[in-house]
Design an enzyme around this catalytic site. Structure first.
Site, short mmCIF file in Angstrom:
data_model
loop_
_atom_site.label_atom_id
_atom_site.label_comp_id
_atom_site.label_asym_id
_atom_site.label_seq_id
_atom_site.Cartn_x
_atom_site.Cartn_y
_atom_site.Cartn_z
N GLU A 16 63.50 58.91 11.30
CA GLU A 16 64.79 58.60 10.67
C GLU A 16 64.75 58.50 9.15
O GLU A 16 65.45 57.67 8.57
CB GLU A 16 65.34 57.30 11.27
CG GLU A 16 65.56 57.41 12.77
CD GLU A 16 65.91 56.08 13.42
OE1 GLU A 16 66.75 56.09 14.34
OE2 GLU A 16 65.36 55.04 13.04
C1 NGO Z 1 64.74 54.21 17.33
C2 NGO Z 1 64.54 53.90 15.87
C3 NGO Z 1 64.25 52.43 15.63
C4 NGO Z 1 65.20 51.55 16.40
C5 NGO Z 1 65.13 51.91 17.87
C6 NGO Z 1 66.09 51.08 18.68
C7 NGO Z 1 62.74 54.97 16.68
C8 NGO Z 1 61.44 55.63 16.78
N1 NGO Z 1 63.38 54.72 15.57
O1 NGO Z 1 63.39 54.50 17.75
O2 NGO Z 1 64.34 52.16 14.25
O3 NGO Z 1 64.83 50.20 16.23
O4 NGO Z 1 65.42 53.26 18.09
O5 NGO Z 1 66.10 51.43 20.03
#
Ligand code: NGO
Length: 649
Positions: free
Chosen positions: A393
């Site tokens: 992200e």
């Molecule tokens: C995603 C995100 C995280 C969140 C999570 C919540 C990943 C790998 N990045 O998983 O920042 O906390 O979902 O479910």
């Protein structure tokens, strides 16, 4: 919205017994008085000789002596196991019961072990697991030639391999039970450790009690031969969104060990907080560690704290995988060191739950000095082979800026002699030897990841819609997310890492990991509520061969764990998918010291400790301060009325 997990209480009758189980425990064992032969001095539980009002001497044996007498009395009765040899989670490779060969553990049993320091530690661990409930002394001694009732033997010859055994041999074990004793044999101390976890499940539920219980410690006869399917079996705890102290992490490690998981990934840094001390960049924790989601005080691990976690894990044959999330998820670092930010301006601290807005400056050399320092210190403090660099992200670092950054960080990790792990967004970056992608998608078809695998990457699978422990069980689950869907126990159980991703061969799959993100999780009780009972489901997916596992069998085997968790003071979600029995009445022997209500040292801020449970920061670490248990155990959470479950796989 109420944030209280369902831990409702209702009085429950005696645990239904297995059809093949023996007679119910003898009533006279329920109290200490019957162990005193008529006409002998009065027995009181106080622990020292006193005089009765009538002037007769009063003998006050220790709880240990009482447990021993009770067990000896019990041994005279016909003893049959309350657990079947196959009632193990995760399901073993092979189980051959010999009903005529049950063992009753004698009160004077010693743990005999091969003369090897690592094996000896496993033997000490076994004794520590069994002493509180049995009250037996269980001394640990080197293996004599004569067999004893508890025997741990190290050595290849001792653990014949089942046909076709390959991966996982070094973690495999063999367990033989006959009237003379239990023998666990394995190639390695890790195998012995897993065998000990199996033995623990074969003993009566009361073995989970932290105080002595009058029970016949019967182990079902027969042989188990076992080894894992996947070498990487893990869980992740996000200590960045909400901080959890060392005791909480150790307690989670105990849960992992119980189900033969062997990796704990710690998500140590994120926008909301930086949780690991870095000597060369001290403001990361001094400034960046003081925040968390919702505005709480945050916290961080000192070098000594981290060492405690790593050592506690190692004693449970668990490898810690530390993650520093880069280049995104870095707001806390930027607050501490604005020079790392693209505009060199400190952002405000962040305590919300959005993602994707922060990043370190990929165009500044200072950023790479920072990364090298942080990962260098972390590598020095971490005995395991893995360093996790995040990579998810980072929406504002695009194209070659992103892949170039990841490639440099991958080289830094390789230069430290460690294997890089990253969320699967790092797939487009160039390959470095052995690199591992952690896949957290939801649709099972990811050509970019399949291509990275063709270039040599290996995979850990954490599909968001099967393995994310922060997803709600049902729409009314009072905490957690639902962006990847709802994950009930069946959904956590019903998938296969080897075939999950299109275009990825089974050989590229190291195993699975179950992440627990903590945006909505604030206490140990909440962690356990989300972890249990899904963690054992995922553990079975990771450990057991497909031919040995089925949903129907798993539900039945898992059901007996509810009373075990309850006896151990562990909160869990009483999912209606599982045919939980009622809690067995546990007959505690008298205490030698007054009971005090336990102090909850965990970071519980919103929920009371789980149900009625005694709270011990680390479940399996014996410590007088950590072994409170109620004199009269409270009832188990009421099972929710369950619908007929006709799902068979
Ligand atoms: C995603 C995100 C995280 C969140 C999570 C919540 C990943 C790998 N990045 O998983 O920042 O906390 O979902 O479910």
């Amino acid at each position: 919205m109420s944030r209280t997990p369902r831990t409702g209480v209702a009085p429950v009758p005696e645990q239904p017994r297995r059809a093949d189980a023996g007679p119910p425990p003898a009533a006279p064992l329920a109290a200490p008085a019957p162990v005193t032969p008529q006409g002998s001095p009065t027995v009181t539980p106080a622990g020292a000789a006193t005089a009765t009002p009538q002037g007769s001497p009063t003998v006050t044996p220790s709880a240990t002596a009482l447990a021993r007498s009770a067990a000896e009395a019990a041994g005279r009765l016909l003893a049959r196991p309350t657990v079947g040899l196959g009632d193990v989670v995760p399901a073993p490779v092979s189980v051959r019961p010999r009903p005529a060969a049950d063992l009753v553990l004698p009160a004077d049993a010693a743990v005999r072990v091969s003369a090897d320091p690592a094996a000896r530690e496993v033997a000490e661990h076994l004794a520590e697991l069994l002493r509180p409930a049995t009250g037996y002394p269980l001394p640990v001694a080197d293996l004599p030639t004569a067999p004893g009732p508890l025997q741990l033997t190290l050595g290849a010859a001792a653990a014949p391999r089942p046909t076709g055994a390959a991966a996982g041999d070094e973690e495999g074990y063999r367990l033989d039970v006959d009237p003379d004793g239990v023998r666990i044999t394995a190639d390695t101390a890790t195998g012995l450790f897993h065998g000990v976890q199996t033995l623990r499940q074969l003993l009566p539920t009361a073995v989970e009690s932290r105080t002595p219980v009058a029970e016949r410690w019967v182990v079902p006869g027969g042989t188990i031969v076992d080894r894992p399917r996947f070498p990487y079996r893990g869980a992740m705890l996000d200590v960045a969104r909400h901080f959890f102290g060392v005791d909480d992490v150790c307690r989670v490690l105990d849960h992992l060990a119980r189900y033969k998981l062997n990796h704990l990934h710690l998500h140590l840094t994120d926008d909301q907080g930086w949780r690991i001390a870095v000597d060369s960049w001290p403001r990361l924790t001094a400034v960046g560690g003081r925040t968390e989601v919702g505005g709480g005080p945050g916290g961080w691990y000192t070098a000594a704290d981290y060492r405690r976690i790593v050592e506690y894990a190692a004693r449970r044959h668990i490898t810690v995988v530390p993650e520093v999330d880069l280049p995104g998820h870095t707001n806390a670092a930027l607050v501490a060191y604005p020079e790392l930010a693209p505009d060199k301006v400190a952002p405000p601290p962040y305590t919300g739950t959005e993602v994707g807005f922060s990043h370190v400056d990929p165009a500044d050399e200072r950023t790479y000095a920072f990364v090298a320092d942080v990962l260098g210190e972390l590598a020095a403090a971490t005995p395991g082979p893995w360093l996790h660099i995040g990579g998810d992200e980072a929406y504002k670092v695009k194209g070659v800026a992103y892949t170039g950054f990841v490639e440099r960080v991958q080289r830094i990790v390789a230069g430290l002699g460690r294997t890089v792990v990253g969320w699967h967004q790092i797939a487009p970056a160039g390959q470095v030897d052995g690199r591992v992608l952690q896949w957290w998608g939801t649709d099972g078809d990811d050509p970019t990841v399949a291509e990275a695998v063709r270039r040599g990457a290996r995979l850990i699978l954490s599909p968001g819609n099967h393995a994310y422990l922060d997803m709600k069980y049902t729409p009314d689950t009072p905490l957690g997310h639902d962006w990847a869907g709802l994950i009930d126990v069946h959904r956590a159980y019903h998938w296969d890492p080897a075939t999950h991703l299109a275009g990825v061969p089974a050989e590229a799959v190291l195993g699975l990991e179950a992440p627990l993100w903590t945006e909505s999780v604030t206490s140990m009780a909440e962690i356990e509520f989300l972890l249990l009972p899904r963690l054992p489901a995922l553990a079975e997916v990771a450990w057991s061969t497909p031919s040995t596992r089925s949903w129907a069998g798993f539900r039945d085997r898992l059901a007996g764990h509810g009373p075990r968790w309850h006896a151990a003071g562990i909160a869990f979600h009483p999912s209606p998918e599982i045919p939980w029995p009622a809690a067995p009445p546990v007959r505690h022997l008298p205490r030698t010291a007054p009971t005090s209500r336990p102090t909850h040292t965990a970071t519980s801020r919103h929920l009371p400790p789980a149900a009625d449970a005694p709270r011990s920061p680390a479940l399996d670490q014996p410590s007088p301060a950590h072994t409170p248990a109620p004199e009269t155990p409270q009832p188990m959470p009421a099972p929710v009325p369950r619908a007929n479950d006709t799902r068979t796989s």
